[in-house]
Design an enzyme around this catalytic site. Structure first.
Site, PDB file in Angstrom:
ATOM      1  N   TYR A  85      -8.661  14.553  -3.273  1.00 46.67           N
ATOM      2  CA  TYR A  85      -8.136  14.092  -1.753  1.00 46.67           C
ATOM      3  C   TYR A  85      -7.353  15.019  -1.510  1.00 46.67           C
ATOM      4  O   TYR A  85      -6.190  15.507  -2.367  1.00 46.67           O
ATOM      5  CB  TYR A  85      -7.732  12.609  -1.962  1.00 46.67           C
ATOM      6  CG  TYR A  85      -8.678  11.473  -2.363  1.00 46.67           C
ATOM      7  CD1 TYR A  85     -10.044  12.000  -2.602  1.00 46.67           C
ATOM      8  CD2 TYR A  85      -8.326  10.334  -2.604  1.00 46.67           C
ATOM      9  CE1 TYR A  85     -11.094  10.616  -2.963  1.00 46.67           C
ATOM     10  CE2 TYR A  85      -9.292   9.251  -2.867  1.00 46.67           C
ATOM     11  CZ  TYR A  85     -10.367   9.549  -3.052  1.00 46.67           C
ATOM     12  OH  TYR A  85     -11.488   8.650  -3.228  1.00 46.67           O
ATOM     13  N   HIS A 126       0.640  -1.204  -0.012  1.00 45.49           N
ATOM     14  CA  HIS A 126      -0.109  -0.095   0.011  1.00 45.49           C
ATOM     15  C   HIS A 126       0.822   1.329   0.034  1.00 45.49           C
ATOM     16  O   HIS A 126       0.360   2.465  -0.077  1.00 45.49           O
ATOM     17  CB  HIS A 126      -0.842   0.091   1.354  1.00 45.49           C
ATOM     18  CG  HIS A 126      -2.174   0.864   1.236  1.00 45.49           C
ATOM     19  ND1 HIS A 126      -1.989   2.120   2.012  1.00 45.49           N
ATOM     20  CD2 HIS A 126      -3.007   1.218   0.554  1.00 45.49           C
ATOM     21  CE1 HIS A 126      -2.974   3.047   1.905  1.00 45.49           C
ATOM     22  NE2 HIS A 126      -3.600   2.552   0.968  1.00 45.49           N
ATOM     23  N   HIS A 129      -7.377  12.799   3.460  1.00 45.58           N
ATOM     24  CA  HIS A 129      -6.594  11.570   2.964  1.00 45.58           C
ATOM     25  C   HIS A 129      -5.151  11.647   3.345  1.00 45.58           C
ATOM     26  O   HIS A 129      -4.723  10.327   3.530  1.00 45.58           O
ATOM     27  CB  HIS A 129      -6.879  10.975   1.503  1.00 45.58           C
ATOM     28  CG  HIS A 129      -6.245   9.865   1.168  1.00 45.58           C
ATOM     29  ND1 HIS A 129      -5.109   9.536   0.372  1.00 45.58           N
ATOM     30  CD2 HIS A 129      -6.922   8.856   1.383  1.00 45.58           C
ATOM     31  CE1 HIS A 129      -5.225   8.238   0.458  1.00 45.58           C
ATOM     32  NE2 HIS A 129      -6.322   7.661   0.851  1.00 45.58           N
TER      33      HIS A 129
END
Length: 693
Positions: A461, A428, A585
């Site tokens: 974001y 990620h 975010h």
């Protein structure tokens, strides 16, 4: 410590309630309220597909397993979740009706067929006969025609049909062919939903039957598949993931929505046919899919006051146009703050590296990409120019698997070395490393971000992107990529925090440092900007820090499982959540005060899945100016009293109230970026300007 934790699933639903609250607020422009309502539903769909699906699986496996914070069983959590969703859906219905009234005042709306004048009814019937009926695939359930498979997320018209012999049957029509439009124009800016038109003319489709009852139906299916548990090493991983995406579409139902009330016996019959449990049946007070609201906005584009003031990501003043990006990064570290600043300098860096003869290699981790990705195009160009391009494409990025599979094929075709992730770990991290021949030694240019390499979301974001030529960070990033290439994770990371082995422990060590300062009577501080907080090990240490007197501020957009203000536990801890026009975010970790403050930006939330089960990277901010800038940004968010909600000890949220004037942090950052972008021009022409700190 008992009583200091909140349940993860209920905390997430509280977050979605804050999204719904934006749709309820009269001070939010009308079309943006429509947007928030559609987002609420989209969020809830995914919640059922993933989290409720997971709870159902847990309950089937064992009824004695309890989660580690509030000790609720899966079944208890499901009951609590369903009760909270029903309460939220009542609010959703009320706000939908309010917004449709507001749209009606603007001359835009959905029509009720029965209330239309005859000419319009006849025109719609002709449209149905010529444009829709010929494309329908009706089914009458019987011995020779079994109940059809219902696709998740699609809308079906269901009718209880009485034949001439008096026997009842079910008739079903899929309403989402995609061939005809969902919004059917009836008059100027007046529409009818195609599924409602199909439902109205059910008797024309099922001739020879009397329609005793009818409703629209929508199914939500479990999408929680553990790819690693199912993977067979003898299979091609990319083809396996493609097959897994197909399999997900056929998983068990976790929600059944009906637009009209049906008799209990019919509902039980639908549950038996579909495999849905009665507790997961919801009656809708709104259309079953609210995505059409975004289309209805288009009819009001000429009314700018009904939308947020238009904002375009600004030119970052720290980059000088016309000069090579890599050379500017070599001079000093640079930081981009999306969406206030444009992503273009990062894209320009990739494009420049692709064509630079001195660049040896480009290495990146890719998680979610835009449909038309300029990032991937730059990597393909670099490979075609003969550079070594290593890309780890995470195929397990939920709901983006198909897009990632397609991009991985294109990268491979261009000559890039492509990996698909690690066994047991999802990658990620947002990490890019450019290696270049310098005049005296090899140069490393490293980018570490908090958000995906996605040009679309970079406009929606809030994220941070650090670009640095720091050789220590570059060497550490090179070690990360070397480990990934070998299918391994780092055992030690001297500069970067790198999960799964070198992030949680380093965070705990920084918290311990603040505890030690507080116990010596010195100033101690922790500031965290996260999407979610669920990692119990970290939360236990934050409780200890609060008990020691460390001042803790947290900006947590979504899930927060730690209650602030609990006597004897979290009295020195404050939590706010900001929900606004942009999705918060970015992740920041701040430790310490004054000259000893350490700041990291990261791809990782403080969730166990991030800290222990994923490859994540947090980078230290070493440049003094950038540290001051990020500190100012964090302090600015803490001042927000327009979009920020404060978490109270009882687990509820309330709008932040303070003595300051009305202050919206996202609007402030927009103005700041706009002023900073024109400041150099104003200075040249003799005007006054304001540069971003």
């Amino acid at each position: 410590m008992e009583g200091v934790y909140l349940n993860r699933e209920l905390s997430w639903l509280a977050f979605n309630g804050r999204v719904l609250e934006e749709a309820e607020r009269e001070d939010v422009p009308l079309c943006e309220r429509l947007n928030f309502l559609a987002i609420y539903q989209r969020n809830l769909d995914e919640f059922f597909m993933v989290r409720v699906g997971s709870l159902v699986d847990q309950d089937m496996l064992s009824q004695s397993i309890r989660e580690n914070k509030t000790h609720m069983t899966a079944r208890a959590q499901i009951r609590a979740v369903l009760a909270q969703v029903r309460a939220l859906d009542q609010r959703k219905t009320a706000v939908y009706q309010t917004l449709m009234e507001c749209l009606g005042n603007e001359g835009v709306g959905l029509v009720d067929f029965r209330r239309l004048e005859r000419e319009k009814r006849e025109a719609l019937e002709t449209y149905f006969d010529t444009e829709i009926a010929v494309l329908l695939s009706p089914i009458i359930v019987g011995k020779r025609q079994p109940f059809p498979f219902l696709r998740g997320g699609e809308i079906y018209a269901v009718g209880v049909l009485a034949g001439k012999n008096g026997k009842e049957k079910l008739g079903i029509i899929p309403c989402g062919s995609g061939v005809f439009p969902r919004l059917i124009p009836v008059a100027a800016r007046q529409y009818m939903l195609s599924e409602e038109l199909i439902l109205h003319f059910l008797p024309k489709v099922f001739k020879g039957y009397r329609v005793k009852a009818k409703s629209l139906l929508r199914m939500t299916r479990n999408a929680d598949i553990d790819a690693d548990a199912l993977y067979d090493e003898d299979l091609d991983y990319r083809e396996f993931m493609a097959e897994l995406v197909k399999r997900r579409r056929r998983l068990a139902p976790v929600r059944l929505e009906l637009s009209r009330q049906l008799e209990d016996g019919i509902v039980r019959l639908l549950c038996r046919y579909t495999g849905a449990e009665p507790q997961f049946v919801f009656g809708g007070g709104t259309p079953l899919d609210l995505s059409f609201l975004l289309r209805m906005q288009d009819a009001l584009r000429q009314r700018p006051e009904l939308f947020y003031e238009r904002f375009v990501p600004q030119r970052p003043p720290q980059f000088q146009s016309g000069l090579p990006i890599l050379e500017q990064i070599r001079e000093r570290d640079r930081l981009l703050a999306y969406p206030y600043e444009s992503m273009k300098p990062f894209l320009a860096m990739l494009q420049e590296a692709a064509g630079d003869e001195r660049v040896i290699s480009i290495k990146m981790t890719l998680y979610r990409m835009a449909r038309q990705s300029k990032v991937v195009e730059a990597l393909i160009e670099a490979a075609e120019n003969g550079k070594e391009v290593f890309v780890l494409v995470e195929l397990k990025a939920r709901f983006d698997e198909e897009n990632n599979i397609e991009w991985s094929r294109r990268l491979e075709d261009a000559g890039c070395q492509v990996m698909y992730g690690l066994d047991g770990y999802k990658v990620h991290s947002k990490l890019c490393l450019i290696t270049r021949r310098g005049e005296e030694q090899v140069e490393y240019y490293t980018q570490i971000g908090t958000g995906n390499y996605n040009e679309k979301t970079a406009r929606l974001y809030t994220d941070l992107s650090l670009m640095t030529a720091d050789p220590e960070i570059g060497l550490n990033a090179a070690a990360v990529f070397q480990a990934l290439a070998l299918g391994e994770t780092l055992e030690d990371s001297p500069v970067l925090m790198v999960a799964p082995r070198c992030l949680q422990n380093q965070v705990l060590a920084r918290i311990d440092e603040e505890i030690a300062h507080a116990r010596r009577g010195e100033s101690a501080y922790i500031g965290l900007k996260l999407n979610s907080l669920t990692d119990k090990t970290i939360m236990e240490r934050l409780i200890e820090a609060s008990q020691a007197g460390v001042s803790i501020d947290m900006v947590v957009r979504g899930i927060c499982c730690l209650r602030p203000g609990v006597p004897g536990a979290t009295e020195h801890l404050r939590v706010i959540s900001i929900v606004g026009r942009f999705l918060e975010h970015s992740r920041m970790y701040l430790f310490g005060t004054g000259e000893r403050r350490q700041i990291y930006i990261s791809s990782a939330d403080f969730m166990t899945r991030n800290t222990l089960r994923r490859v994540e990277v947090a980078a230290p901010i070493r440049d003094a100016d950038l540290k001051r800038r990020l500190t100012a940004m964090f302090d600015t968010m803490l001042r927000d009293n327009q979009q920020a909600r404060q978490l109270r000890a009882d687990g509820t949220y309330c709008l932040v109230q303070n003595q300051g004037p009305p202050f919206n942090s996202q609007e402030f950052f927009c103005r700041q970026a706009q002023e900073a972008a024109v400041a150099p021009v104003l200075e040249i022409t003799g005007g006054a300007g304001h540069k971003m700190g």
